[in-house]
Design a protein around this motif. Structure first.
Motif, PDB file in Angstrom:
ATOM      1  N   GLU A  65      30.629  22.147  42.527  1.00  0.00           N
ATOM      2  CA  GLU A  65      31.160  23.510  42.566  1.00  0.00           C
ATOM      3  C   GLU A  65      30.477  24.435  41.572  1.00  0.00           C
ATOM      4  OE1 GLU A  65      35.412  23.317  42.213  1.00  0.00           O
ATOM      5  OE2 GLU A  65      35.604  22.057  43.980  1.00  0.00           O
ATOM      6  N   ILE A  66      29.448  23.942  40.891  1.00  0.00           N
ATOM      7  CA  ILE A  66      28.729  24.766  39.903  1.00  0.00           C
ATOM      8  C   ILE A  66      28.047  25.942  40.599  1.00  0.00           C
ATOM      9  CG2 ILE A  66      26.768  24.765  38.300  1.00  0.00           C
ATOM     10  CD1 ILE A  66      28.617  23.044  36.949  1.00  0.00           C
ATOM     11  N   LEU A  67      27.375  25.667  41.710  1.00  0.00           N
ATOM     12  CA  LEU A  67      26.678  26.707  42.458  1.00  0.00           C
ATOM     13  C   LEU A  67      27.354  26.916  43.807  1.00  0.00           C
ATOM     14  CD1 LEU A  67      22.954  25.697  41.785  1.00  0.00           C
ATOM     15  CD2 LEU A  67      24.294  27.471  40.624  1.00  0.00           C
ATOM     16  N   SER A  68      27.319  28.143  44.281  1.00  0.00           N
ATOM     17  CA  SER A  68      27.885  28.453  45.593  1.00  0.00           C
ATOM     18  C   SER A  68      26.960  27.933  46.695  1.00  0.00           C
ATOM     19  CB  SER A  68      28.045  29.970  45.744  1.00  0.00           C
ATOM     20  OG  SER A  68      26.767  30.588  45.823  1.00  0.00           O
ATOM     21  N   ASP A  69      27.491  27.860  47.900  1.00  0.00           N
ATOM     22  CA  ASP A  69      26.664  27.455  49.045  1.00  0.00           C
ATOM     23  C   ASP A  69      25.461  28.381  49.203  1.00  0.00           C
ATOM     24  OD1 ASP A  69      28.508  25.464  49.503  1.00  0.00           O
ATOM     25  OD2 ASP A  69      29.285  26.315  51.380  1.00  0.00           O
ATOM     26  N   GLU A  70      25.659  29.676  48.958  1.00  0.00           N
ATOM     27  CA  GLU A  70      24.570  30.639  49.076  1.00  0.00           C
ATOM     28  C   GLU A  70      23.480  30.352  48.042  1.00  0.00           C
ATOM     29  OE1 GLU A  70      27.850  31.521  48.856  1.00  0.00           O
ATOM     30  OE2 GLU A  70      28.132  31.985  50.976  1.00  0.00           O
ATOM     31  N   GLU A  71      23.895  30.017  46.811  1.00  0.00           N
ATOM     32  CA  GLU A  71      22.917  29.722  45.766  1.00  0.00           C
ATOM     33  C   GLU A  71      22.139  28.437  46.077  1.00  0.00           C
ATOM     34  OE1 GLU A  71      24.839  31.499  41.695  1.00  0.00           O
ATOM     35  OE2 GLU A  71      25.989  29.949  42.752  1.00  0.00           O
ATOM     36  N   ILE A  72      22.835  27.424  46.583  1.00  0.00           N
ATOM     37  CA  ILE A  72      22.165  26.169  46.959  1.00  0.00           C
ATOM     38  C   ILE A  72      21.161  26.443  48.076  1.00  0.00           C
ATOM     39  CG2 ILE A  72      22.531  23.908  48.044  1.00  0.00           C
ATOM     40  CD1 ILE A  72      23.310  23.979  45.076  1.00  0.00           C
ATOM     41  N   THR A  73      21.558  27.232  49.063  1.00  0.00           N
ATOM     42  CA  THR A  73      20.659  27.583  50.170  1.00  0.00           C
ATOM     43  C   THR A  73      19.449  28.360  49.665  1.00  0.00           C
ATOM     44  OG1 THR A  73      22.510  27.609  51.721  1.00  0.00           O
ATOM     45  CG2 THR A  73      20.516  28.780  52.392  1.00  0.00           C
ATOM     46  N   ALA A  74      19.655  29.301  48.753  1.00  0.00           N
ATOM     47  CA  ALA A  74      18.549  30.089  48.205  1.00  0.00           C
ATOM     48  C   ALA A  74      17.547  29.211  47.454  1.00  0.00           C
ATOM     49  CB  ALA A  74      19.091  31.179  47.282  1.00  0.00           C
TER      50      ALA A  74
END
Length: 192
Positions: A65-74
């Motif tokens: 949960e550290i990074l959002s799904d959007e951040e992981i995708t980016a």
């Protein structure tokens, strides 16, 4: 094959292996790595204001949960591949690319050891900064193209980003550094 690769990443990211090619924490084996098991009486490093316990704050965080799904995708990884591991000393979240087994990236939280307590024998280590935080770039040019960025949070805590099987060590380090930069703003730190 993915299960074998994930098992290897779990073993490598556990920071407890004595195999060459794995940065390991030195010191006694800890009994539990579950959130909330940090000793609340342990404060942060010298110069930290009383009451700021970076290790305790880190122990309450969930690596997936550290990074959002959007951040992981980016960053180029698939958030749907997130695999949480809290077995033994491991407390991390592993990601991979969509529909591919590699590269593998893990966000590892450790509130029991600082970066200065890692056994870095047989590694190439360089001090770097991740934002305002001190960090180590740890490289092992094995078949796994291992690059690790370990961010120093206190005398008791650090966060490591591991990337394996990226094609080259340089590509692994670029992915690890980008991920560390994305993670840094949400990491607990002293108020000083």
């Amino acid at each position: 094959m993915w299960g074998t690769a994930l098992g290897l990443v779990g073993l490598l990211s556990a920071c407890a292996s004595a195999e060459q090619g794995t940065a390991v924490a030195v010191g006694p084996t800890v009994g539990s790595s579950l959130p909330g098991s940090a000793d609340p009486s342990v404060g942060g490093g010298p110069g930290e204001p009383p009451g700021v316990d970076v290790a305790a704050e880190l122990s309450e965080m969930l690596p997936c949960e550290i990074l959002s799904d959007e951040e992981i995708t980016a960053l180029g990884f698939d958030p749907e591949t997130a695999t949480f591991d809290d077995v033994g000393l491991s407390y991390d979240c592993v990601y991979r690319l969509a529909h591919e087994a590699s590269p593998l990236m893990a966000i590892h939280l450790n509130w029991r050891r600082s970066v200065d307590q890692l056994n870095l024998t047989n590694y190439t280590v360089e001090e770097i900064d991740v934002g305002p935080l001190r960090a180590l770039r740890i490289i092992n040019k094995t078949l796994s193209e291992h690059c690790q960025i370990s961010v120093d949070l206190s005398e008791q805590a650090h966060v490591s980003i591991y990337v394996h099987y990226a094609g080259t060590v340089e590509q692994a380090c670029a992915l690890a550094e980008d991920t560390a930069a994305a993670v840094e703003p949400v990491l607990p730190r002293s108020l000083s």
